[in-house]
Design a protein around this motif. Sequence first.
Motif, PDB file in Angstrom:
ATOM      1  N   LYS A 123       0.652  -1.271  -0.059  1.00 19.67           N
ATOM      2  CA  LYS A 123      -0.104   0.099   0.050  1.00 19.67           C
ATOM      3  C   LYS A 123       0.711   1.208   0.006  1.00 19.67           C
ATOM      4  CE  LYS A 123      -0.594   0.167   4.939  1.00 19.67           C
ATOM      5  NZ  LYS A 123      -1.249   0.348   6.094  1.00 19.67           N
ATOM      6  N   ALA A 124       0.379   2.184  -0.646  1.00 17.24           N
ATOM      7  CA  ALA A 124       1.208   3.409  -1.025  1.00 17.24           C
ATOM      8  C   ALA A 124       0.270   4.716  -0.657  1.00 17.24           C
ATOM      9  CB  ALA A 124       1.860   3.631  -2.098  1.00 17.24           C
ATOM     10  N   GLU A 125       0.865   5.698   0.162  1.00 15.50           N
ATOM     11  CA  GLU A 125       0.252   7.053   0.433  1.00 15.50           C
ATOM     12  C   GLU A 125       1.076   8.006  -0.322  1.00 15.50           C
ATOM     13  OE1 GLU A 125      -0.414   7.865   4.251  1.00 15.50           O
ATOM     14  OE2 GLU A 125      -1.780   5.986   4.497  1.00 15.50           O
ATOM     15  N   ILE A 126       0.768   8.824  -1.211  1.00 14.13           N
ATOM     16  CA  ILE A 126       1.392   9.647  -2.123  1.00 14.13           C
ATOM     17  C   ILE A 126       0.826  11.114  -1.837  1.00 14.13           C
ATOM     18  CG2 ILE A 126       2.290  10.285  -4.393  1.00 14.13           C
ATOM     19  CD1 ILE A 126       0.883   6.873  -4.143  1.00 14.13           C
ATOM     20  N   ILE A 169       5.609   3.837   1.245  1.00 15.21           N
ATOM     21  CA  ILE A 169       4.989   2.559   0.845  1.00 15.21           C
ATOM     22  C   ILE A 169       5.435   1.392   1.914  1.00 15.21           C
ATOM     23  CG2 ILE A 169       5.577   0.827  -1.072  1.00 15.21           C
ATOM     24  CD1 ILE A 169       6.694   3.008  -2.706  1.00 15.21           C
ATOM     25  N   ASP A 170       4.422   0.475   2.037  1.00 17.75           N
ATOM     26  CA  ASP A 170       4.574  -0.578   2.883  1.00 17.75           C
ATOM     27  C   ASP A 170       4.485  -1.745   2.098  1.00 17.75           C
ATOM     28  OD1 ASP A 170       5.404   0.055   5.719  1.00 17.75           O
ATOM     29  OD2 ASP A 170       3.197   1.328   5.459  1.00 17.75           O
ATOM     30  N   VAL A 171       5.203  -2.792   2.094  1.00 17.66           N
ATOM     31  CA  VAL A 171       5.163  -4.110   1.115  1.00 17.66           C
ATOM     32  C   VAL A 171       5.389  -5.415   2.257  1.00 17.66           C
ATOM     33  CG1 VAL A 171       6.219  -5.434  -0.541  1.00 17.66           C
ATOM     34  CG2 VAL A 171       6.156  -2.744  -0.854  1.00 17.66           C
ATOM     35  N   THR A 172       4.701  -6.231   2.065  1.00 17.40           N
ATOM     36  CA  THR A 172       4.548  -7.612   2.662  1.00 17.40           C
ATOM     37  C   THR A 172       4.990  -8.647   1.493  1.00 17.40           C
ATOM     38  OG1 THR A 172       2.344  -7.842   2.581  1.00 17.40           O
ATOM     39  CG2 THR A 172       3.378  -6.789   4.563  1.00 17.40           C
ATOM     40  N   LYS A 206       9.696  -6.604   9.198  1.00 18.90           N
ATOM     41  CA  LYS A 206       9.455  -8.177   9.403  1.00 18.90           C
ATOM     42  C   LYS A 206       9.161  -8.950   8.480  1.00 18.90           C
ATOM     43  CE  LYS A 206       6.976 -11.146  12.697  1.00 18.90           C
ATOM     44  NZ  LYS A 206       5.818 -11.231  13.100  1.00 18.90           N
ATOM     45  N   ASP A 207       8.012  -8.561   7.877  1.00 17.07           N
ATOM     46  CA  ASP A 207       7.511  -9.453   6.577  1.00 17.07           C
ATOM     47  C   ASP A 207       7.883  -8.575   5.094  1.00 17.07           C
ATOM     48  OD1 ASP A 207       6.359 -11.049   8.377  1.00 17.07           O
ATOM     49  OD2 ASP A 207       4.753  -9.483   8.703  1.00 17.07           O
ATOM     50  N   GLY A 208       8.593  -7.681   5.191  1.00 16.66           N
ATOM     51  CA  GLY A 208       9.050  -7.262   3.920  1.00 16.66           C
ATOM     52  C   GLY A 208       9.732  -5.903   3.905  1.00 16.66           C
TER      53      GLY A 208
END
Length: 175
Positions: free
Chosen positions: A52-55, A68-71, A117-119
């Motif tokens: 998910k990303a916030e721009i 940006i958060d990526v798993t 931890k996950d990405g």
Amino acid sequence: MRFTSLFVLTALPAAIATVTVAAPAAAKTLSYRAILDGTASTSATGSPARGKAEIKLDTKSQRVTVEIDVTGITLDQLNKALVAKPIGPVHFHQYRSADDVDAVLPVPYGANYRATKDGFHVSMRDYPYADGAKLLNNTDPFQDFVDAMSAGKIVLNIHTEKYPDGEISGKVMPD
């Protein structure tokens, strides 16, 4: 002489008012978001990774902020060739048509990328649009980028070793 002086004194405030009215509109911060996965038409990889990303776009300074958060994808799985280049493995693509797709803004790799931890997480703050566009030889002005973002024609894409064209992606949409 008196008539000319009177004209200048009465015409000057009107000229100043005209200049004031013609000043540009106040700057705004525009907010967008993207949900990334491997099922989007631009990256139908089937990857279980998610993001998910916030721009945010600052229309006055023409700077871009991205969180940006990526798993499901780790930093060591990102495309190594792009990690080594100034443009990095994450960037925005503009879809002008099915056959006309361009990278328009990079998210350069560096200290702003950190493992979780996950990405991984990316935090790019106040990045000058012009600097990023120059890295990609993109000559589109900032306002074109804003218009394309607002029209849903921009996709955020994450390139990995396994999927060099992009493992997950998501359409950028206004908040």
